[in-house]
Design an enzyme around this catalytic site. Structure first.
Site, PDB file in Angstrom:
ATOM      1  N   ARG A  15       0.835  -1.204   0.000  1.00 44.22           N
ATOM      2  CA  ARG A  15       0.000   0.000   0.000  1.00 44.22           C
ATOM      3  C   ARG A  15       0.869   1.251   0.000  1.00 44.22           C
ATOM      4  NH1 ARG A  15      -3.604  -1.462   5.195  1.00 44.22           N
ATOM      5  NH2 ARG A  15      -1.593  -2.388   5.780  1.00 44.22           N
ATOM      6  N   LYS A  75       1.595   2.070   7.385  1.00 44.86           N
ATOM      7  CA  LYS A  75       1.952   1.287   8.578  1.00 44.86           C
ATOM      8  C   LYS A  75       2.920   2.056   9.463  1.00 44.86           C
ATOM      9  CE  LYS A  75       0.807  -2.203   9.603  1.00 44.86           C
ATOM     10  NZ  LYS A  75      -0.343  -2.498  10.492  1.00 44.86           N
ATOM     11  N   TYR A  94      -1.067   4.418  10.738  1.00 48.48           N
ATOM     12  CA  TYR A  94      -1.456   3.429  11.746  1.00 48.48           C
ATOM     13  C   TYR A  94      -0.255   3.182  12.640  1.00 48.48           C
ATOM     14  CZ  TYR A  94      -5.609   2.210   8.961  1.00 48.48           C
ATOM     15  OH  TYR A  94      -6.789   2.243   8.287  1.00 48.48           O
ATOM     16  N   VAL A 179     -14.894  -5.771  11.585  1.00 51.54           N
ATOM     17  CA  VAL A 179     -14.198  -6.962  11.089  1.00 51.54           C
ATOM     18  C   VAL A 179     -15.115  -8.179  11.174  1.00 51.54           C
ATOM     19  CG1 VAL A 179     -12.322  -8.600  11.540  1.00 51.54           C
ATOM     20  CG2 VAL A 179     -11.871  -6.143  11.617  1.00 51.54           C
ATOM     21  N   SER A 220     -20.734 -13.542  24.415  1.00 50.64           N
ATOM     22  CA  SER A 220     -19.345 -13.970  24.572  1.00 50.64           C
ATOM     23  C   SER A 220     -19.000 -14.164  26.043  1.00 50.64           C
ATOM     24  CB  SER A 220     -18.395 -12.938  23.951  1.00 50.64           C
ATOM     25  OG  SER A 220     -17.059 -13.390  24.031  1.00 50.64           O
ATOM     26  N   LEU A 240     -11.727  -5.762  19.167  1.00 47.03           N
ATOM     27  CA  LEU A 240     -11.031  -4.474  19.190  1.00 47.03           C
ATOM     28  C   LEU A 240     -11.414  -3.683  20.432  1.00 47.03           C
ATOM     29  CD1 LEU A 240      -9.313  -2.253  17.745  1.00 47.03           C
ATOM     30  CD2 LEU A 240     -11.472  -1.388  16.835  1.00 47.03           C
ATOM     31  N   VAL A 267      -7.250 -11.434  13.386  1.00 44.86           N
ATOM     32  CA  VAL A 267      -7.183 -10.094  12.783  1.00 44.86           C
ATOM     33  C   VAL A 267      -6.768  -9.056  13.825  1.00 44.86           C
ATOM     34  CG1 VAL A 267      -8.454  -8.401  11.393  1.00 44.86           C
ATOM     35  CG2 VAL A 267      -9.003 -10.821  11.182  1.00 44.86           C
ATOM     36  N   ALA A 268      -6.905  -9.398  15.105  1.00 43.97           N
ATOM     37  CA  ALA A 268      -6.541  -8.469  16.182  1.00 43.97           C
ATOM     38  C   ALA A 268      -5.036  -8.441  16.450  1.00 43.97           C
ATOM     39  CB  ALA A 268      -7.281  -8.850  17.471  1.00 43.97           C
ATOM     40  N   ASP A 270      -2.651  -6.820  15.203  1.00 47.36           N
ATOM     41  CA  ASP A 270      -2.082  -5.465  15.276  1.00 47.36           C
ATOM     42  C   ASP A 270      -2.122  -4.901  16.692  1.00 47.36           C
ATOM     43  OD1 ASP A 270      -1.086  -4.701  12.770  1.00 47.36           O
ATOM     44  OD2 ASP A 270      -3.089  -4.377  11.988  1.00 47.36           O
ATOM     45  N   ARG A 279       1.341 -14.617  17.401  1.00 42.75           N
ATOM     46  CA  ARG A 279       2.533 -13.788  17.213  1.00 42.75           C
ATOM     47  C   ARG A 279       2.484 -13.284  15.774  1.00 42.75           C
ATOM     48  NH1 ARG A 279       5.979 -17.015  14.260  1.00 42.75           N
ATOM     49  NH2 ARG A 279       5.909 -19.274  14.632  1.00 42.75           N
ATOM     50  N   ASN A 300      -0.449  -7.169   8.528  1.00 38.81           N
ATOM     51  CA  ASN A 300      -0.903  -6.177   7.541  1.00 38.81           C
ATOM     52  C   ASN A 300      -1.672  -6.875   6.424  1.00 38.81           C
ATOM     53  OD1 ASN A 300       1.547  -7.370   6.677  1.00 38.81           O
ATOM     54  ND2 ASN A 300       1.995  -5.668   5.301  1.00 38.81           N
TER      55      ASN A 300
END
Length: 359
Positions: A15, A75, A94, A179, A220, A240, A267-268, A270, A279, A300
């Protein structure tokens, strides 16, 4: 203002911070834009496209940083970029500081103005600069998860949509935010059986209203998670907490209850990941296996579809870039409460509560 757009150097990050169309708008507003040579090639934009839009092309990344008052990226800077960042320089990208103490301390030392896309927040609590990449990542999570369920890559050998006479695969989505909803939409479209978990009943009611009948919701809790991971083929981590480290909803000891070849797409990642064994991985080496469970934890993910991602990102970041360039960061943040919440580190001081709490 002088604005710099460097080439992203994170592994397989294709990107770019601003499209040629975005550069055109900045130049039209009397700003100077420096673009590093080749910065847009991964997204399908040539140096010629940027020149035509009014940018000045520079050969080296060091030149872009040295000559710019504001850096617009995708990034977080990686270690070899740290020394390039100057005191009082605006860096708009980000950052995900709460998951990386070394990055946080390094940016404090540079005494720059660090404004994070992921913490810019509207009045309704939505995150306008995170949303488009969350949409991309949520949809990609199912694409990648479906692929790694295949037996040659150590998955269970399950086709998510099934076929006549064979039940479809089962997808568990942890989190009913942007997400999670995009992941559920894609999985449901393939014909999979989908279960969504969240602690927010308003979100679960919304999911219940908009999704087809083969998408079901549950509250949850650790009890429910322990029960559901035993019979689901693909698990999507879509949790998130704004600007904060993600909680570990699945611990290492819980992996033994999953069937061999179960796939986790976190996806979390980051924000530190919502699976204890997460990891960060790269597009080059995207998966690893723990307790016979396949983990896909690419930090990413949207970088794999750079044209779509870059255009979607510029659509939402450009108005804020223009405000910062037209007014300077102080006035822009005084006038725009959403942008003010994006301030994470100012001249060496952490000003975002969740980052302070994380460390």
């Amino acid at each position: 203002m002088i604005i710099g757009i460097p080439k992203e150097i994170k592994n397989n990050e294709n990107r770019v911070g601003v499209t040629p169309a975005g550069v055109f708008e900045l130049v039209k507003n009397k700003h100077t834009v420096y673009v590093q040579s080749g910065a847009g090639e991964g997204s399908g934009f040539s140096n010629g496209d940027y020149k035509e839009a009014g940018a000045i092309i520079l050969d080296e990344i060091g030149q872009v940083y040295a000559m710019s008052q504001m850096i617009v990226k995708v990034k977080e800077p990686i270690e070899e970029e740290y020394q390039l960042i100057q005191k009082d320089q605006i860096v708009f990208t980000y950052f995900h500081f709460a998951s990386d103490e070394f990055l946080t301390k390094s940016m404090m030392q540079r005494k720059a103005i660090c404004i994070a896309y992921e913490t810019v927040e509207d009045e309704d609590g939505s995150l306008p600069l995170l949303t488009p990449m969350s949409e991309v990542a949520g949809r990609m999570a199912i694409q990648q998860g479906a692929r790694y369920l295949e037996k040659p890559v150590k998955g269970r050998g399950v086709l998510l949509g099934g076929v006549p006479g064979v039940a479809p695969g089962r997808v568990l989505v942890l989190g009913a935010g942007v997400v999670g909803i995009q992941a559920a939409k894609m999985a449901a479209g393939l014909g999979a059986h989908v279960t969504m978990l969240d602690v927010n009943m308003k979100r679960l009611r919304h999911v219940n209203d908009i999704m087809p009948s083969h998408v079901i919701t549950e509250f949850s809790s650790e009890f429910n998670i322990r029960k559901l991971i035993q019979n689901h083929d693909l698990i999507i981590g879509a949790v998130l907490l704004k600007g904060a480290k993600a909680p570990n909803l699945i611990t290492r000891d819980m992996l033994k209850y999953m069937r061999p070849g179960t796939v986790i797409v976190d996806v979390a990642v980051d924000q530190g990941g919502c699976i204890e064994t997460t990891r960060p991985t790269t597009h080059e080496n995207p998966v690893f296996i723990v307790e016979d469970v396949v983990h896909y934890c690419v930090a990413n993910m949207p970088g794999a579809v750079p044209y779509t991602s870059t255009v979607a990102l510029t659509n939402v970041t450009l108005p804020y870039v223009l405000k910062l360039a037209n007014l300077g960061w102080k006035k822009a943040c005084e006038k725009d409460e959403s942008l003010k919440k994006g301030l994470n580190i100012v001249r060496g001081k952490v000003v975002y509560k969740e980052i302070i709490e994380a460390f």
